[in-house]
Design a protein around this motif. Structure first.
Motif, PDB file in Angstrom:
ATOM      1  N   HIS A 142       1.503  -4.155  13.452  1.00 10.56           N
ATOM      2  CA  HIS A 142       1.012  -5.539  13.529  1.00 10.56           C
ATOM      3  C   HIS A 142       1.515  -6.355  12.337  1.00 10.56           C
ATOM      4  O   HIS A 142       0.730  -6.795  11.492  1.00 10.56           O
ATOM      5  N   PRO A 143       2.806  -6.581  12.242  1.00 12.12           N
ATOM      6  CA  PRO A 143       3.327  -7.325  11.078  1.00 12.12           C
ATOM      7  C   PRO A 143       2.734  -8.717  10.938  1.00 12.12           C
ATOM      8  O   PRO A 143       2.630  -9.240   9.821  1.00 12.12           O
ATOM      9  N   GLU A 144       2.328  -9.307  12.066  1.00 10.95           N
ATOM     10  CA  GLU A 144       1.777 -10.664  12.025  1.00 10.95           C
ATOM     11  C   GLU A 144       0.393 -10.706  11.370  1.00 10.95           C
ATOM     12  O   GLU A 144      -0.080 -11.782  10.974  1.00 10.95           O
ATOM     13  N   ARG A 145      -0.240  -9.560  11.233  1.00  8.63           N
ATOM     14  CA  ARG A 145      -1.583  -9.527  10.648  1.00  8.63           C
ATOM     15  C   ARG A 145      -1.570  -9.367   9.134  1.00  8.63           C
ATOM     16  O   ARG A 145      -2.562  -9.651   8.463  1.00  8.63           O
ATOM     17  N   ILE A 146      -0.468  -8.905   8.576  1.00 10.13           N
ATOM     18  CA  ILE A 146      -0.417  -8.559   7.158  1.00 10.13           C
ATOM     19  C   ILE A 146      -0.038  -9.781   6.326  1.00 10.13           C
ATOM     20  O   ILE A 146       1.067 -10.309   6.450  1.00 10.13           O
ATOM     21  N   THR A 147      -0.944 -10.208   5.460  1.00 14.79           N
ATOM     22  CA  THR A 147      -0.692 -11.389   4.630  1.00 14.79           C
ATOM     23  C   THR A 147      -0.063 -11.025   3.285  1.00 14.79           C
ATOM     24  O   THR A 147       0.649 -11.835   2.694  1.00 14.79           O
ATOM     25  N   ALA A 148      -0.343  -9.828   2.791  1.00 12.86           N
ATOM     26  CA  ALA A 148       0.201  -9.371   1.508  1.00 12.86           C
ATOM     27  C   ALA A 148      -0.101  -7.885   1.378  1.00 12.86           C
ATOM     28  O   ALA A 148      -0.944  -7.331   2.094  1.00 12.86           O
ATOM     29  N   ILE A 149       0.608  -7.248   0.434  1.00  9.77           N
ATOM     30  CA  ILE A 149       0.425  -5.808   0.201  1.00  9.77           C
ATOM     31  C   ILE A 149       0.255  -5.560  -1.293  1.00  9.77           C
ATOM     32  O   ILE A 149       1.023  -6.072  -2.106  1.00  9.77           O
ATOM     33  N   ILE A 150      -0.765  -4.773  -1.621  1.00  7.14           N
ATOM     34  CA  ILE A 150      -0.927  -4.259  -2.983  1.00  7.14           C
ATOM     35  C   ILE A 150      -0.852  -2.745  -2.889  1.00  7.14           C
ATOM     36  O   ILE A 150      -1.604  -2.122  -2.136  1.00  7.14           O
ATOM     37  N   SER A 151       0.064  -2.146  -3.631  1.00  4.52           N
ATOM     38  CA  SER A 151       0.203  -0.688  -3.646  1.00  4.52           C
ATOM     39  C   SER A 151      -0.171  -0.164  -5.026  1.00  4.52           C
ATOM     40  O   SER A 151       0.514  -0.446  -6.006  1.00  4.52           O
ATOM     41  N   GLN A 152      -1.275   0.596  -5.079  1.00  4.89           N
ATOM     42  CA  GLN A 152      -1.640   1.276  -6.328  1.00  4.89           C
ATOM     43  C   GLN A 152      -1.297   2.744  -6.145  1.00  4.89           C
ATOM     44  O   GLN A 152      -2.035   3.505  -5.526  1.00  4.89           O
ATOM     45  N   ASN A 153      -0.119   3.126  -6.632  1.00 11.86           N
ATOM     46  CA  ASN A 153       0.366   4.494  -6.453  1.00 11.86           C
ATOM     47  C   ASN A 153       0.323   4.902  -4.979  1.00 11.86           C
ATOM     48  O   ASN A 153      -0.118   5.993  -4.635  1.00 11.86           O
ATOM     49  N   GLY A 154       0.805   3.987  -4.155  1.00 12.59           N
ATOM     50  CA  GLY A 154       0.932   4.245  -2.728  1.00 12.59           C
ATOM     51  C   GLY A 154       2.409   4.270  -2.373  1.00 12.59           C
ATOM     52  O   GLY A 154       3.083   3.233  -2.414  1.00 12.59           O
ATOM     53  N   ASN A 155       2.924   5.416  -2.009  1.00 15.24           N
ATOM     54  CA  ASN A 155       4.361   5.655  -1.953  1.00 15.24           C
ATOM     55  C   ASN A 155       4.975   5.399  -0.575  1.00 15.24           C
ATOM     56  O   ASN A 155       4.326   5.555   0.454  1.00 15.24           O
ATOM     57  N   ALA A 156       6.281   5.039  -0.593  1.00 18.75           N
ATOM     58  CA  ALA A 156       7.034   4.864   0.654  1.00 18.75           C
ATOM     59  C   ALA A 156       8.490   5.302   0.494  1.00 18.75           C
ATOM     60  O   ALA A 156       9.326   4.982   1.332  1.00 18.75           O
ATOM     61  N   TYR A 157       8.795   6.055  -0.588  1.00 18.46           N
ATOM     62  CA  TYR A 157      10.174   6.430  -0.889  1.00 18.46           C
ATOM     63  C   TYR A 157      10.220   7.879  -1.380  1.00 18.46           C
ATOM     64  O   TYR A 157       9.367   8.309  -2.149  1.00 18.46           O
ATOM     65  N   GLU A 158      11.252   8.596  -0.939  1.00 22.33           N
ATOM     66  CA  GLU A 158      11.357   9.999  -1.328  1.00 22.33           C
ATOM     67  C   GLU A 158      11.510  10.172  -2.829  1.00 22.33           C
ATOM     68  O   GLU A 158      11.038  11.164  -3.397  1.00 22.33           O
ATOM     69  N   GLU A 159      12.163   9.208  -3.505  1.00 21.72           N
ATOM     70  CA  GLU A 159      12.308   9.345  -4.953  1.00 21.72           C
ATOM     71  C   GLU A 159      10.974   9.208  -5.678  1.00 21.72           C
ATOM     72  O   GLU A 159      10.869   9.512  -6.872  1.00 21.72           O
ATOM     73  N   GLY A 160       9.954   8.766  -4.967  1.00 17.73           N
ATOM     74  CA  GLY A 160       8.631   8.666  -5.565  1.00 17.73           C
ATOM     75  C   GLY A 160       7.852   9.965  -5.538  1.00 17.73           C
ATOM     76  O   GLY A 160       6.789  10.067  -6.158  1.00 17.73           O
ATOM     77  N   LEU A 161       8.362  10.982  -4.841  1.00 16.25           N
ATOM     78  CA  LEU A 161       7.656  12.265  -4.739  1.00 16.25           C
ATOM     79  C   LEU A 161       8.030  13.167  -5.917  1.00 16.25           C
ATOM     80  O   LEU A 161       9.196  13.471  -6.132  1.00 16.25           O
ATOM     81  N   SER A 162       7.040  13.616  -6.656  1.00 10.48           N
ATOM     82  CA  SER A 162       7.277  14.468  -7.826  1.00 10.48           C
ATOM     83  C   SER A 162       7.326  15.934  -7.426  1.00 10.48           C
ATOM     84  O   SER A 162       7.107  16.304  -6.257  1.00 10.48           O
ATOM     85  N   GLU A 163       7.550  16.795  -8.414  1.00 12.88           N
ATOM     86  CA  GLU A 163       7.524  18.239  -8.180  1.00 12.88           C
ATOM     87  C   GLU A 163       6.125  18.729  -7.826  1.00 12.88           C
ATOM     88  O   GLU A 163       5.980  19.856  -7.336  1.00 12.88           O
ATOM     89  N   GLY A 164       5.133  17.906  -8.072  1.00 16.68           N
ATOM     90  CA  GLY A 164       3.773  18.273  -7.679  1.00 16.68           C
ATOM     91  C   GLY A 164       3.616  18.485  -6.183  1.00 16.68           C
ATOM     92  O   GLY A 164       2.654  19.112  -5.735  1.00 16.68           O
ATOM     93  N   TRP A 165       4.595  17.977  -5.419  1.00 19.79           N
ATOM     94  CA  TRP A 165       4.569  18.156  -3.963  1.00 19.79           C
ATOM     95  C   TRP A 165       5.197  19.470  -3.515  1.00 19.79           C
ATOM     96  O   TRP A 165       5.160  19.802  -2.327  1.00 19.79           O
ATOM     97  N   ASN A 166       5.779  20.235  -4.428  1.00 18.44           N
ATOM     98  CA  ASN A 166       6.510  21.448  -4.045  1.00 18.44           C
ATOM     99  C   ASN A 166       5.689  22.423  -3.198  1.00 18.44           C
ATOM    100  O   ASN A 166       6.177  22.920  -2.169  1.00 18.44           O
ATOM    101  N   PRO A 167       4.429  22.735  -3.584  1.00 19.03           N
ATOM    102  CA  PRO A 167       3.667  23.675  -2.753  1.00 19.03           C
ATOM    103  C   PRO A 167       3.396  23.131  -1.354  1.00 19.03           C
ATOM    104  O   PRO A 167       3.402  23.897  -0.373  1.00 19.03           O
ATOM    105  N   ILE A 168       3.187  21.817  -1.246  1.00  9.18           N
ATOM    106  CA  ILE A 168       2.935  21.212   0.060  1.00  9.18           C
ATOM    107  C   ILE A 168       4.218  21.188   0.879  1.00  9.18           C
ATOM    108  O   ILE A 168       4.215  21.490   2.086  1.00  9.18           O
ATOM    109  N   GLN A 169       5.328  20.870   0.226  1.00  7.58           N
ATOM    110  CA  GLN A 169       6.612  20.874   0.938  1.00  7.58           C
ATOM    111  C   GLN A 169       6.987  22.272   1.410  1.00  7.58           C
ATOM    112  O   GLN A 169       7.614  22.433   2.463  1.00  7.58           O
ATOM    113  N   ARG A 170       6.588  23.276   0.648  1.00  5.69           N
ATOM    114  CA  ARG A 170       6.823  24.663   1.070  1.00  5.69           C
ATOM    115  C   ARG A 170       6.082  24.939   2.380  1.00  5.69           C
ATOM    116  O   ARG A 170       6.604  25.618   3.282  1.00  5.69           O
TER     117      ARG A 170
END
Length: 316
Positions: A142-170
């Motif tokens: 619903h792009p027409e509904r979104i007036t603005a976005i605030i991201s507080q450590n909310g990721n959308a890029y692979e370069e944003g994933l740290s090594e802390g994700w390794n066990p989950i990625q496994r």
């Protein structure tokens, strides 16, 4: 943990927040409600004038709308603020896994239904952690509904994933019982507390009721399996990152990233990457960790308010 202990923890948390009665009286009143969404009872916090521009706050793991307890009054002077608990979190229902699929697609479907149940026609979204892939799905649908976005450590890029994700990625690559069970360490009270205190210059400044309440909710019978299901399904968020990035490029929404730069899960590169796709992206870093609002709510809340005033609130 028994429900009595859980309720006791909640009562304690509420009491600790409201110790200064005079200060509380000067703030907008936050009310607490539930609404039925497709057979699931959704708990939510609400404040501000319903006629004002709406801001939808979406929480992450392992928390709930409680994480926004101090931010809500700071925004509600000029905005209609709504913060739901997603299914399996906080005070919302936790349907049996055989009746409700704990996937991010399904969480987004329920949150979409929540906005429709409250007749939220247009809204800004504030997303954190798990709230980000849920919010991105709402924006794509619903792009027409979104007036603005605030991201507080909310990721959308692979370069944003740290090594802390390794066990989950496994676990994503090899979803065996052994790899699934290894993730149970992340559900323990000491691990939840670590998420709050890692990267914080003064860990004693983090209110203990926050991670204590989260640990109590996660300790409810069956909630561990819900959280493990979501760990596994997070792989589908990463697969959809290109789609989410395409949304930023096409619609160029006003976007503010306010980021704890010492986050052990989502790296600063993930915040900077918004600028690549959205010319309207603004990025601010804070010397704190994952739960940045626990330590820097004054600075971050002020930045969010100014951003909303420049964008969705300028005509109100």
């Amino acid at each position: 943990m028994s429900i009595n202990k859980l309720l006791a923890a909640s009562v304690l948390a509420t009491a600790l927040i409201g110790t200064n009665a005079q200060a509380a009286a000067a703030q907008p009143v936050v009310s607490h409600h539930t609404v039925d969404v497709q057979g699931v009872k959704i708990f939510y916090r609400e404040a501000g004038d319903p006629k004002a521009p709406t801001v939808l706050l979406l929480h992450g793991f392992p928390t709930s709308s409680f994480m926004y307890r101090e931010l809500i009054p700071k925004l509600a002077d000029r905005y209609h603020v709504v913060a739901p608990d997603m299914p399996g979190f906080g005070f919302s229902d936790s349907p049996d896994r055989g009746k409700y699929a704990y996937t991010f697609d399904n969480l987004a479907k329920t949150m979409d239904g929540f906005t429709e149940a409250l007749a939220l026609k247009r809204y800004a979204i504030e997303v954190f952690d798990y709230g980000a892939p849920v919010g991105w799905r709402l924006a794509v649908a619903h792009p027409e509904r979104i007036t603005a976005i605030i991201s507080q450590n909310g990721n959308a890029y692979e370069e944003g994933l740290s090594e802390g994700w390794n066990p989950i990625q496994r676990y994503w690559k090899d979803p065996t019982a052994e790899n699934r069970n290894a993730l149970r360490e992340m559900l323990k009270p000491e691990s939840i507390k670590w998420q709050y205190t890692h990267g914080v210059s003064n860990p004693d400044s983090v209110a203990p009721e926050a991670y204590t309440l989260d640990a109590a909710f996660v300790a409810r019978p069956g909630n561990d399996e819900i959280q493990l299901d979501l760990f596994g399904d997070y792989a589908n968020n990463v697969k959809r990152y290109p789609e989410f990035q395409a949304y930023f490029r096409k619609y160029q929404p006003p976007l503010l990233a306010v980021w704890g730069k010492n986050d052990p899960f989502f790296l600063p590169a993930g915040a900077e990457a918004f600028k690549r796709d959205d010319a309207k992206a603004e990025v601010h870093f804070y010397n704190t960790g994952h739960f940045a609002l626990e330590t820097d709510v004054e600075a971050i809340g002020g930045e969010i308010h100014r951003f909303l005033d420049r964008t969705v609130g300028k005509a109100h």
